[in-house]
Design a protein around this motif. Sequence first.
Motif, PDB file in Angstrom:
ATOM      1  N   ALA A  12       0.836  -1.202   0.000  1.00  0.00           N
ATOM      2  CA  ALA A  12       0.000   0.000   0.000  1.00  0.00           C
ATOM      3  C   ALA A  12       0.874   1.257   0.000  1.00  0.00           C
ATOM      4  O   ALA A  12       0.598   2.227  -0.722  1.00  0.00           O
ATOM      5  N   VAL A  13       1.942   1.248   0.812  1.00  0.00           N
ATOM      6  CA  VAL A  13       2.864   2.388   0.849  1.00  0.00           C
ATOM      7  C   VAL A  13       3.573   2.548  -0.495  1.00  0.00           C
ATOM      8  O   VAL A  13       3.698   3.661  -1.025  1.00  0.00           O
ATOM      9  N   LEU A  14       4.040   1.427  -1.071  1.00  0.00           N
ATOM     10  CA  LEU A  14       4.716   1.478  -2.368  1.00  0.00           C
ATOM     11  C   LEU A  14       3.775   1.997  -3.447  1.00  0.00           C
ATOM     12  O   LEU A  14       4.167   2.807  -4.299  1.00  0.00           O
ATOM     13  N   SER A  15       2.528   1.528  -3.422  1.00  0.00           N
ATOM     14  CA  SER A  15       1.542   1.975  -4.403  1.00  0.00           C
ATOM     15  C   SER A  15       1.308   3.481  -4.292  1.00  0.00           C
ATOM     16  O   SER A  15       1.222   4.180  -5.305  1.00  0.00           O
ATOM     17  N   THR A  16       1.215   3.975  -3.075  1.00  0.00           N
ATOM     18  CA  THR A  16       1.004   5.410  -2.869  1.00  0.00           C
ATOM     19  C   THR A  16       2.201   6.223  -3.351  1.00  0.00           C
ATOM     20  O   THR A  16       2.056   7.312  -3.916  1.00  0.00           O
ATOM     21  N   SER A  17       3.412   5.683  -3.154  1.00  0.00           N
ATOM     22  CA  SER A  17       4.622   6.419  -3.521  1.00  0.00           C
ATOM     23  C   SER A  17       4.776   6.585  -5.031  1.00  0.00           C
ATOM     24  O   SER A  17       5.470   7.494  -5.485  1.00  0.00           O
ATOM     25  N   VAL A  18       4.149   5.699  -5.826  1.00  0.00           N
ATOM     26  CA  VAL A  18       4.246   5.830  -7.284  1.00  0.00           C
ATOM     27  C   VAL A  18       2.998   6.462  -7.879  1.00  0.00           C
ATOM     28  O   VAL A  18       2.825   6.480  -9.100  1.00  0.00           O
ATOM     29  N   GLY A  19       2.108   6.962  -7.025  1.00  0.00           N
ATOM     30  CA  GLY A  19       0.973   7.735  -7.520  1.00  0.00           C
ATOM     31  C   GLY A  19      -0.346   7.028  -7.547  1.00  0.00           C
ATOM     32  O   GLY A  19      -1.341   7.583  -8.031  1.00  0.00           O
ATOM     33  N   PHE A  20      -0.434   5.782  -7.026  1.00  0.00           N
ATOM     34  CA  PHE A  20      -1.696   5.063  -6.967  1.00  0.00           C
ATOM     35  C   PHE A  20      -2.259   5.146  -5.554  1.00  0.00           C
ATOM     36  O   PHE A  20      -1.634   5.681  -4.645  1.00  0.00           O
ATOM     37  N   SER A  21      -3.441   4.563  -5.360  1.00  0.00           N
ATOM     38  CA  SER A  21      -4.042   4.560  -4.028  1.00  0.00           C
ATOM     39  C   SER A  21      -3.507   3.398  -3.215  1.00  0.00           C
ATOM     40  O   SER A  21      -3.020   2.393  -3.756  1.00  0.00           O
ATOM     41  N   SER A  22      -3.621   3.511  -1.894  1.00  0.00           N
ATOM     42  CA  SER A  22      -3.214   2.409  -1.009  1.00  0.00           C
ATOM     43  C   SER A  22      -4.090   1.199  -1.225  1.00  0.00           C
ATOM     44  O   SER A  22      -3.631   0.051  -1.095  1.00  0.00           O
TER      45      SER A  22
END
Length: 750
Positions: free
Chosen positions: A234-244
């Motif tokens: 979830a954190v990785l997804s948020t860091s590349v511009g997607f939702s958690s």
Amino acid sequence: MAELPTIIKDLALILVVAGVVTLIFKKLKQPLVLGYVVAGFMVSPHMPYTMSVVDTENIHTWADIGVMFLLFSLGLDFSFKKILKMGASPIIATCTIVFCMMMLGIMVGHAFGWAKMDCIFLGGMLAMSSTTIIYKAFDDLGLRQQHFAGLVMSVLILEDILAIVMMVMLAAIASGNNPDGGQMLGSVVKIGFFLVLWFVVGIFAIPLFLRRVRKLMNSEVLLIVSLGLCCAMAVLSTSVGFSSAFGAFVMGSILAETIEAEKIIKLVEPVKNLFGAIFFVSVGMLVDPNILIAYALPIVALVMTILLGQAVFGSLGFMLAGESLKSAMKCGFSMAQIGEFSFIIASLGLSLGVIGDFLYPVVVAVSVITTFLTPYMIRFATPAYNHLEQHLSPKWVRSLNHLSMSHPNSTEHGLWHKLLIQMASNTLIYSILSAAVIALMFTFFLPFIHQVLPGKEMLWYGNAITGVATVLLISPFLRAMVMKKNHSEEFKALWRESNINHLPLIFTILVRMVIAMGFIFYICHHLSHFSRAIIITIGIVALMTIIFSRWIKHRSIKLERLFILNLRSRDIEAQVHGHKRPLYEGRLLDRDIHIADFEIPTDSQWSGMTLRELNLGKKYGIHVSSILRAGRRFNIPDGNDRIFPGDTLQVIGSDDQLTTFKHALEEALFEEDYELEKREMKLRSIVISGNSPFVGLTLQESGIRDQFNCMVVGIEEGKENLSLVKPSYRFEKGDIIWVVGEEDNLNKLK
């Protein structure tokens, strides 16, 4: 005495009220989701006569966690392999329904003069039927086993996947002032890139990690590790511009392919239920009675839009997917409601600040009304079909019922189509992996090596080291990109079929070589100032070295086999535990020999006896190929092995032999087998050559069973069926025997 934090008081109020309300809804046989929404309405600040939640911000934070765990659980129930096996029919139905309902929602929003983003998000909300509510309705009405219910559930799974993608797309649209087609296409490409990258890397790494630490895992540790992986993604997804939520879903779908998936689902269920309940309660807290009264007309209009839209376009979508009119109407009428994903999309719009505050309670009210009407819509499908059949001409009814004939439902494709699809898929996947490695090396390793080797005079050495290391890391991917499928059955068949095919086939290899060299060119161009001629020369030499290197070849094959093993781990576990038949069973069926499972009854007189004492082969002519016991698989048991109550025996024999032996198997409790991937049984034919050590030896003297732990199930004698081999039979040159055993033992035997 210390004062309790506000969050504890709010949670106590939420859970107590939710518990009481859901008990009432359970008694009334209504979906629990509605109970949570009603409970949220009761504890919201909009209800003046009841206790209210004080700190709503904390509750919304917990609700966001609830969305994340809800989608993590959805991913655990999802399988990419299942979606690929569905075929085109559910995909056609899903795309038709989602597109039509989105357009309807946008049109209704425009009719009421709502803002552009309100209309777009409203379309997304109306397009998502509720998996939870429909599943519950089918269960209550006793329809889960009917054919149309399975079709509806397949479409709902795909809708959930589209909802995940839609959330990412809506977030991208909301972030731009005037999003155009290029931005939309870029968002789609970005989603596809990271989805493939995360799935491939996840399937490669996570099952391998879980397998290494399997002996250390108990329920508590497995729960913590699973939730940790969920939150990390979830954190990785948020860091590349997607939702958690998107990252949580991806991690769930990766873990769904592991052996531990069933355990994780059971362990995560209580956590999902807790945070999911808080999310749905937070949904109910946003319901404002004043807004419901003010927007009564739009609510009624949206309810009618969903009921009529799903009845018409839902039925049309299933007809285009190949269903008859009656079956399509049953499916379409069943989907006439919105639910949990509509709430999640609405929450996304609110969190981004792009939709009006009125839209959320309006959508909740629409969901409540359509949920109550769902059972009636399901029941109304058949009378509606009968009425339509009476008022339509027989010609129209026949035409609608035969729409499926125009649907390309066949799975048979030409060799060119199959080969090109496989080549394109491999090229895309390995290109994504190569691009990801290059990006990581240039982002992290290159600055690091420049710190280790400071100074301008050392800059070239740092770039050279980075370039060589990057090429070495991506070399297995580049080789697989170029060489994979060049020796496939489709490639060889097309090559033999006609000389005209030779040039196009060579062209497919050249195209992939150019793509592979493109990555090497990019690395050289980024890290050096060589001329183009030198870069091209380096690229060609490097690619030829990669193609002809035996080390890189073995490395590439090893990585691919490990990936396939990880992807098949759950299937192998099902075979080992007896939940799924071995893959070689289909080949036995061609020779009138079958494999069947038998349970040893708890009161069987055979309990505790050895196979030699029972002498099952002599009495019934069957072979006991495996004993399944308490999660362990014992392949090729010998005469000293005992059977116990609860054992499951896998027996090989003909129909008559298996019928005679129908009371022979059971189970017992033993430690779980931690090496079950190695227990897969395979069937192979072995030709006794002139220099074989078995020539002149009897089956008993050969040691095939005792030394190699394999079993001869038959011998080819030119007959339609295999002949059984007696222990006294002496092998002769040219004998073709069929042997069952584990792969390592079969390799040793050959």
